[in-house]
Design a protein around this motif. Structure first.
Motif, short mmCIF file in Angstrom:
data_model
loop_
_atom_site.label_atom_id
_atom_site.label_comp_id
_atom_site.label_asym_id
_atom_site.label_seq_id
_atom_site.Cartn_x
_atom_site.Cartn_y
_atom_site.Cartn_z
N ARG A 189 -7.21 -27.29 -22.74
CA ARG A 189 -6.06 -26.57 -22.17
C ARG A 189 -4.89 -27.52 -21.92
N GLU A 190 -5.18 -28.73 -21.44
CA GLU A 190 -4.11 -29.71 -21.20
C GLU A 190 -3.45 -30.10 -22.52
N ARG A 191 -4.25 -30.16 -23.59
CA ARG A 191 -3.69 -30.49 -24.91
C ARG A 191 -2.75 -29.38 -25.37
N GLN A 192 -3.13 -28.12 -25.11
CA GLN A 192 -2.26 -26.99 -25.47
C GLN A 192 -0.94 -27.06 -24.69
N VAL A 193 -1.04 -27.37 -23.41
CA VAL A 193 0.16 -27.48 -22.58
C VAL A 193 1.04 -28.61 -23.10
N MET A 194 0.43 -29.74 -23.45
CA MET A 194 1.20 -30.87 -23.98
C MET A 194 1.94 -30.47 -25.25
N ASP A 195 1.25 -29.78 -26.16
CA ASP A 195 1.88 -29.37 -27.42
C ASP A 195 3.12 -28.53 -27.16
N LEU A 196 3.03 -27.62 -26.19
CA LEU A 196 4.15 -26.73 -25.90
C LEU A 196 5.28 -27.45 -25.16
N VAL A 197 4.92 -28.40 -24.31
CA VAL A 197 5.94 -29.21 -23.63
C VAL A 197 6.71 -30.03 -24.67
N VAL A 198 5.98 -30.61 -25.62
CA VAL A 198 6.61 -31.40 -26.68
C VAL A 198 7.50 -30.51 -27.55
N ALA A 199 7.15 -29.23 -27.67
CA ALA A 199 7.97 -28.27 -28.42
C ALA A 199 9.16 -27.78 -27.60
N SER A 200 9.38 -28.40 -26.43
CA SER A 200 10.54 -28.11 -25.57
C SER A 200 10.52 -26.72 -24.95
N LYS A 201 9.31 -26.20 -24.72
CA LYS A 201 9.20 -24.88 -24.10
C LYS A 201 9.12 -25.01 -22.57
N PRO A 202 9.88 -24.16 -21.84
CA PRO A 202 9.81 -24.17 -20.37
C PRO A 202 8.47 -23.61 -19.88
N ASN A 203 8.15 -23.87 -18.63
CA ASN A 203 6.86 -23.45 -18.07
C ASN A 203 6.62 -21.95 -18.21
N LYS A 204 7.68 -21.14 -18.06
CA LYS A 204 7.53 -19.68 -18.17
C LYS A 204 7.02 -19.28 -19.56
N ILE A 205 7.62 -19.88 -20.59
CA ILE A 205 7.19 -19.57 -21.97
C ILE A 205 5.78 -20.09 -22.21
N ILE A 206 5.49 -21.29 -21.70
CA ILE A 206 4.13 -21.86 -21.86
C ILE A 206 3.11 -20.92 -21.23
N ALA A 207 3.45 -20.39 -20.04
CA ALA A 207 2.55 -19.46 -19.35
C ALA A 207 2.33 -18.20 -20.20
N ASP A 208 3.41 -17.69 -20.81
CA ASP A 208 3.30 -16.49 -21.66
C ASP A 208 2.44 -16.77 -22.88
N VAL A 209 2.67 -17.91 -23.52
CA VAL A 209 1.92 -18.25 -24.74
C VAL A 209 0.43 -18.39 -24.45
N LEU A 210 0.10 -19.05 -23.35
CA LEU A 210 -1.30 -19.33 -23.04
C LEU A 210 -1.97 -18.24 -22.21
N GLY A 211 -1.17 -17.27 -21.73
CA GLY A 211 -1.74 -16.18 -20.95
C GLY A 211 -2.23 -16.62 -19.58
N ILE A 212 -1.51 -17.57 -18.96
CA ILE A 212 -1.88 -18.06 -17.63
C ILE A 212 -0.63 -18.02 -16.73
N SER A 213 -0.81 -18.30 -15.44
CA SER A 213 0.32 -18.25 -14.52
C SER A 213 1.17 -19.52 -14.62
N VAL A 214 2.42 -19.41 -14.17
CA VAL A 214 3.31 -20.58 -14.17
C VAL A 214 2.73 -21.68 -13.29
#
Length: 201
Positions: free
Chosen positions: A146-171
């Motif tokens: 899960r941390e690796r998924q978060v890292m990938d999305l952070v590197v893709a310049s996605k804000p926490n709200k979008i990361i939460a939507d993509v992964l289906g978890i809370s901000v």
């Protein structure tokens, strides 16, 4: 000498031509297509390992084959090139779904020229890093899936709200994973994280 090959897929002639010109000016080789089927027809005989980085840029809403259908067909055929979607504002939920299925990034039209170029370079560098994970930075092995998924999305310049939507978890959960990920990697800033994530740590 071109820095990489970009496959550009968009049914809007004006956007396709202007974006192809932009990318060629930036040093990329560009092959442009008006639809997903047109791309798949010509790509079928090519070898992916034919040297140089490659990336697909595709609109997400197209009449003959949508971006999501193209993504599914790429997966079915085992074509593992990084995929960056460009999308109108109303298509963001579709783009979030595409990232859940493995797309590298999505950009909302209109976007800054440098934003597209940076997204492509990051997507291709990230794909190389994943392909050569065994020789990468040892710190990455400390991360949970899960941390690796978060890292990938952070590197893709996605804000926490979008990361939460993509992964289906809370901000809040994203913030927790993000903090743990940064601590495990021993980085304090986004530039430091980018270096580690893209294999230059």
């Amino acid at each position: 000498m071109t820095e990489a090959r970009i496959y550009l897929i968009d049914d809007n002639d004006g956007f396709r031509e202007s974006t192809a010109w932009l990318l060629e000016t930036a040093g990329f080789e560009v092959l442009a297509y008006p639809s997903g089927p047109a791309f798949l027809e010509t790509f079928a005989g090519e070898r992916q390992g034919g040297g140089g980085a490659q990336c697909i840029v595709s609109d997400i809403r197209m009449p003959l084959m949508s971006g999501l259908q193209l993504q599914e067909e790429l997966r079915r055929r085992g074509i593992g090139l990084p995929l960056v979607f460009v999308t109108a504002h109303g298509d963001v939920p579709l783009a979030v779904e595409a990232m859940r299925k493995g797309a590298s990034n999505f950009l909302e039209k209109p976007f800054n020229d440098d934003t597209l170029i940076d997204a492509l370079r990051t997507a291709m560098a990230h794909a190389r890093q994943h392909a050569g994970a065994d020789g990468g930075d040892d710190r990455l092995s400390r991360l949970s899936p899960r941390e690796r998924q978060v890292m990938d999305l952070v590197v893709a310049s996605k804000p926490n709200k979008i990361i939460a939507d993509v992964l289906g978890i809370s901000v809040k959960t994203v913030e927790l994973h993000r903090s743990n990920m940064m601590n495990k990697l021993g980085v304090r800033s986004l530039p430091e994280l980018m270096k580690v994530a893209l294999g230059h740590g």
